[in-house]
Design a protein around this motif. Structure first.
Motif, PDB file in Angstrom:
ATOM      1  N   GLN A  97       0.807  -1.222   0.000  1.00  0.00           N
ATOM      2  CA  GLN A  97       0.000   0.000   0.000  1.00  0.00           C
ATOM      3  C   GLN A  97       0.841   1.274   0.000  1.00  0.00           C
ATOM      4  O   GLN A  97       0.302   2.378  -0.100  1.00  0.00           O
ATOM      5  CB  GLN A  97      -0.903   0.016   1.240  1.00  0.00           C
ATOM      6  N   LEU A  98       2.147   1.135   0.089  1.00  0.00           N
ATOM      7  CA  LEU A  98       3.009   2.312   0.165  1.00  0.00           C
ATOM      8  C   LEU A  98       3.032   3.074  -1.159  1.00  0.00           C
ATOM      9  O   LEU A  98       2.774   2.505  -2.217  1.00  0.00           O
ATOM     10  CB  LEU A  98       4.439   1.897   0.529  1.00  0.00           C
ATOM     11  N   PRO A  99       3.350   4.370  -1.115  1.00  0.00           N
ATOM     12  CA  PRO A  99       3.493   5.150  -2.349  1.00  0.00           C
ATOM     13  C   PRO A  99       4.494   4.470  -3.279  1.00  0.00           C
ATOM     14  O   PRO A  99       5.467   3.858  -2.817  1.00  0.00           O
ATOM     15  CB  PRO A  99       4.019   6.499  -1.846  1.00  0.00           C
ATOM     16  N   ALA A 100       4.268   4.581  -4.577  1.00  0.00           N
ATOM     17  CA  ALA A 100       5.077   3.872  -5.570  1.00  0.00           C
ATOM     18  C   ALA A 100       6.576   4.098  -5.415  1.00  0.00           C
ATOM     19  O   ALA A 100       7.373   3.171  -5.541  1.00  0.00           O
ATOM     20  CB  ALA A 100       4.627   4.268  -6.973  1.00  0.00           C
ATOM     21  N   TRP A 101       6.981   5.338  -5.130  1.00  0.00           N
ATOM     22  CA  TRP A 101       8.419   5.635  -5.069  1.00  0.00           C
ATOM     23  C   TRP A 101       9.086   5.023  -3.848  1.00  0.00           C
ATOM     24  O   TRP A 101      10.313   4.893  -3.808  1.00  0.00           O
ATOM     25  CB  TRP A 101       8.664   7.141  -5.111  1.00  0.00           C
ATOM     26  N   LYS A 103       7.730   1.910  -2.321  1.00  0.00           N
ATOM     27  CA  LYS A 103       7.639   0.450  -2.374  1.00  0.00           C
ATOM     28  C   LYS A 103       8.462  -0.172  -3.498  1.00  0.00           C
ATOM     29  O   LYS A 103       8.645  -1.382  -3.530  1.00  0.00           O
ATOM     30  CB  LYS A 103       6.187  -0.001  -2.483  1.00  0.00           C
ATOM     31  N   ARG A 104       8.970   0.647  -4.419  1.00  0.00           N
ATOM     32  CA  ARG A 104       9.830   0.071  -5.460  1.00  0.00           C
ATOM     33  C   ARG A 104      11.188  -0.339  -4.888  1.00  0.00           C
ATOM     34  O   ARG A 104      11.940  -1.077  -5.516  1.00  0.00           O
ATOM     35  CB  ARG A 104      10.021   1.060  -6.603  1.00  0.00           C
ATOM     36  N   ASN A 105      11.506   0.146  -3.696  1.00  0.00           N
ATOM     37  CA  ASN A 105      12.745  -0.255  -3.027  1.00  0.00           C
ATOM     38  C   ASN A 105      12.480  -1.532  -2.232  1.00  0.00           C
ATOM     39  O   ASN A 105      11.804  -1.501  -1.201  1.00  0.00           O
ATOM     40  CB  ASN A 105      13.221   0.854  -2.083  1.00  0.00           C
ATOM     41  N   LYS A 106      12.977  -2.636  -2.733  1.00  0.00           N
ATOM     42  CA  LYS A 106      12.741  -3.923  -2.089  1.00  0.00           C
ATOM     43  C   LYS A 106      13.741  -4.160  -0.960  1.00  0.00           C
ATOM     44  O   LYS A 106      14.863  -3.661  -0.978  1.00  0.00           O
ATOM     45  CB  LYS A 106      12.846  -5.052  -3.114  1.00  0.00           C
ATOM     46  N   LEU A 107      13.314  -4.930   0.007  1.00  0.00           N
ATOM     47  CA  LEU A 107      14.165  -5.265   1.140  1.00  0.00           C
ATOM     48  C   LEU A 107      14.804  -6.630   0.939  1.00  0.00           C
ATOM     49  O   LEU A 107      14.243  -7.495   0.272  1.00  0.00           O
ATOM     50  CB  LEU A 107      13.334  -5.279   2.425  1.00  0.00           C
ATOM     51  N   SER A 108      15.976  -6.815   1.515  1.00  0.00           N
ATOM     52  CA  SER A 108      16.623  -8.125   1.423  1.00  0.00           C
ATOM     53  C   SER A 108      16.087  -9.053   2.506  1.00  0.00           C
ATOM     54  O   SER A 108      15.827 -10.227   2.263  1.00  0.00           O
ATOM     55  CB  SER A 108      18.145  -7.986   1.557  1.00  0.00           C
ATOM     56  N   LYS A 109      15.903  -8.508   3.714  1.00  0.00           N
ATOM     57  CA  LYS A 109      15.409  -9.313   4.834  1.00  0.00           C
ATOM     58  C   LYS A 109      14.446  -8.512   5.693  1.00  0.00           C
ATOM     59  O   LYS A 109      14.582  -7.295   5.822  1.00  0.00           O
ATOM     60  CB  LYS A 109      16.569  -9.773   5.728  1.00  0.00           C
ATOM     61  N   MET A 153      10.910   3.164   5.201  1.00  0.00           N
ATOM     62  CA  MET A 153      11.320   3.009   3.802  1.00  0.00           C
ATOM     63  C   MET A 153      11.913   4.293   3.234  1.00  0.00           C
ATOM     64  O   MET A 153      12.679   4.263   2.269  1.00  0.00           O
ATOM     65  CB  MET A 153      10.132   2.552   2.958  1.00  0.00           C
ATOM     66  N   SER A 154      11.596   5.421   3.855  1.00  0.00           N
ATOM     67  CA  SER A 154      12.168   6.698   3.417  1.00  0.00           C
ATOM     68  C   SER A 154      13.677   6.730   3.631  1.00  0.00           C
ATOM     69  O   SER A 154      14.403   7.424   2.915  1.00  0.00           O
ATOM     70  CB  SER A 154      11.521   7.863   4.179  1.00  0.00           C
ATOM     71  N   HIS A 155      14.148   5.979   4.616  1.00  0.00           N
ATOM     72  CA  HIS A 155      15.585   5.930   4.892  1.00  0.00           C
ATOM     73  C   HIS A 155      16.354   5.268   3.740  1.00  0.00           C
ATOM     74  O   HIS A 155      17.552   5.512   3.564  1.00  0.00           O
ATOM     75  CB  HIS A 155      15.852   5.155   6.187  1.00  0.00           C
ATOM     76  N   ILE A 156      15.671   4.419   2.976  1.00  0.00           N
ATOM     77  CA  ILE A 156      16.297   3.794   1.809  1.00  0.00           C
ATOM     78  C   ILE A 156      16.056   4.646   0.566  1.00  0.00           C
ATOM     79  O   ILE A 156      16.969   4.915  -0.213  1.00  0.00           O
ATOM     80  CB  ILE A 156      15.739   2.373   1.573  1.00  0.00           C
ATOM     81  N   ALA A 157      14.825   5.102   0.399  1.00  0.00           N
ATOM     82  CA  ALA A 157      14.458   5.874  -0.795  1.00  0.00           C
ATOM     83  C   ALA A 157      15.257   7.162  -0.926  1.00  0.00           C
ATOM     84  O   ALA A 157      15.495   7.640  -2.040  1.00  0.00           O
ATOM     85  CB  ALA A 157      12.959   6.185  -0.763  1.00  0.00           C
ATOM     86  N   ILE A 231       9.187  14.540  -4.090  1.00  0.00           N
ATOM     87  CA  ILE A 231       8.278  13.399  -4.208  1.00  0.00           C
ATOM     88  C   ILE A 231       7.636  13.337  -5.592  1.00  0.00           C
ATOM     89  O   ILE A 231       7.486  12.253  -6.167  1.00  0.00           O
ATOM     90  CB  ILE A 231       7.209  13.449  -3.096  1.00  0.00           C
ATOM     91  N   MET A 232       7.281  14.489  -6.150  1.00  0.00           N
ATOM     92  CA  MET A 232       6.698  14.509  -7.490  1.00  0.00           C
ATOM     93  C   MET A 232       7.688  13.955  -8.521  1.00  0.00           C
ATOM     94  O   MET A 232       7.320  13.183  -9.409  1.00  0.00           O
ATOM     95  CB  MET A 232       6.294  15.934  -7.873  1.00  0.00           C
ATOM     96  N   ILE A 233       8.949  14.340  -8.388  1.00  0.00           N
ATOM     97  CA  ILE A 233       9.989  13.855  -9.307  1.00  0.00           C
ATOM     98  C   ILE A 233      10.199  12.359  -9.123  1.00  0.00           C
ATOM     99  O   ILE A 233      10.315  11.605 -10.098  1.00  0.00           O
ATOM    100  CB  ILE A 233      11.314  14.608  -9.070  1.00  0.00           C
ATOM    101  N   MET A 234      10.237  11.921  -7.871  1.00  0.00           N
ATOM    102  CA  MET A 234      10.443  10.502  -7.588  1.00  0.00           C
ATOM    103  C   MET A 234       9.280   9.658  -8.101  1.00  0.00           C
ATOM    104  O   MET A 234       9.475   8.572  -8.648  1.00  0.00           O
ATOM    105  CB  MET A 234      10.624  10.293  -6.084  1.00  0.00           C
ATOM    106  N   GLU A 235       8.064  10.156  -7.931  1.00  0.00           N
ATOM    107  CA  GLU A 235       6.889   9.428  -8.421  1.00  0.00           C
ATOM    108  C   GLU A 235       6.904   9.345  -9.946  1.00  0.00           C
ATOM    109  O   GLU A 235       6.595   8.306 -10.529  1.00  0.00           O
ATOM    110  CB  GLU A 235       5.604  10.121  -7.946  1.00  0.00           C
ATOM    111  N   LYS A 236       7.282  10.444 -10.582  1.00  0.00           N
ATOM    112  CA  LYS A 236       7.312  10.475 -12.041  1.00  0.00           C
ATOM    113  C   LYS A 236       8.380   9.541 -12.589  1.00  0.00           C
ATOM    114  O   LYS A 236       8.163   8.840 -13.583  1.00  0.00           O
ATOM    115  CB  LYS A 236       7.573  11.901 -12.525  1.00  0.00           C
ATOM    116  N   SER A 237       9.537   9.515 -11.931  1.00  0.00           N
ATOM    117  CA  SER A 237      10.626   8.654 -12.395  1.00  0.00           C
ATOM    118  C   SER A 237      10.296   7.190 -12.208  1.00  0.00           C
ATOM    119  O   SER A 237      10.880   6.313 -12.828  1.00  0.00           O
ATOM    120  CB  SER A 237      11.920   8.974 -11.638  1.00  0.00           C
ATOM    121  N   ASN A 238       9.309   6.917 -11.332  1.00  0.00           N
ATOM    122  CA  ASN A 238       8.894   5.541 -11.095  1.00  0.00           C
ATOM    123  C   ASN A 238       8.062   5.006 -12.245  1.00  0.00           C
ATOM    124  O   ASN A 238       7.852   3.810 -12.386  1.00  0.00           O
ATOM    125  CB  ASN A 238       8.080   5.464  -9.788  1.00  0.00           C
TER     126      ASN A 238
END
Length: 239
Positions: A97-101, A103-109, A153-157, A231-238
């Protein structure tokens, strides 16, 4: 107009973690250089011990739920516990359910613990370098579970954000930097722990962007506009 000092630019854009982490792709994790003990191969050949330099390793399983990680347990003083199937499903549903920009960052564990670093109120912890998330008992008692995951997830994004925009976000927010010292937070911060680090401040702002944008606009309209642009740029780049 905000003047951008080169030293500040470099410092703020690498403050979140080692600059080497930026060289890893979205599907990779950064492995710190380490000593490898000697061993005997299956064909009988002996391999002498050696030092393996830092490198990026491809993530083989995304969002992999696991019950143990001895290295993390020792490094972060955390005792892990077994996942329940219902907890699995809840986390997976919320991540979806997270914003696209984000949740596109996947976790390893993704690991489970009763408590994180001795702090009962800590609901989750993310380690950007290894793209690992740890969820505590406190998380499941919270009503704002989705907001917690947005924050973490923002810490990764943030590693994908345009460095010049990121620096502008901090400068407008009042962060300052003196050579040889850690960044200094502004006199007033959006949340108490925002003063802990630029990374925590950014994550708090992103969390509130989706839960209480009005508070951000009232607190610092200019900083809100910079974040909105990010965020707008990140969403668009997604795409």
């Amino acid at each position: 107009m905000i003047k951008i000092n080169l030293a500040q630019f470099i410092f703020f854009t690498t403050f979140f973690c080692s600059i080497d982490v930026y060289s890893c792709g979205k599907d990779e994790v950064f492995i710190t250089g380490h000593h490898v003990e000697g061993y005997v191969r299956s064909d009988g050949a002996k391999v002498e011990s050696y030092y393996r330099k830092s490198y990026c390793r491809k993530i083989e399983k995304f969002n992999y739920f696991t019950d143990q990680d001895s290295n993390l347990s020792e490094a972060y003083k955390i005792k892990f516990k077994k996942w329940k199937k219902s907890e699995h499903k809840l986390i997976e549903d919320l991540l979806g359910q997270l914003p696209a920009w984000l949740k596109r960052n996947k976790l390893s564990k993704i690991l489970r613990s009763s408590i994180i670093q001795g702090q009962a109120r800590n609901s989750a912890l993310i380690i950007p370098k290894t793209k690992t998330m740890i969820i505590s008992d406190n998380f499941f008692a919270r009503k704002n579970k989705k907001a917690v995951l947005i924050h973490e997830m923002s810490h990764i994004a943030v590693l994908d954000v345009d460095p010049s925009l990121l620096l502008r976000f901090f400068k407008v927010g009042g962060w300052s930097y003196t050579k040889g010292r850690n960044p200094s937070p502004p006199d007033k911060v959006i949340m108490d722990d925002s003063a802990d680090s630029p990374s925590e401040d950014f994550a708090n702002w992103v969390e509130l962007y989706y839960t209480n944008a009005k508070k951000l606009k009232t607190f610092n309209e200019k900083q809100y506009q910079v974040l909105n642009k990010i965020i707008m740029i990140m969403e668009k780049s997604n795409g």
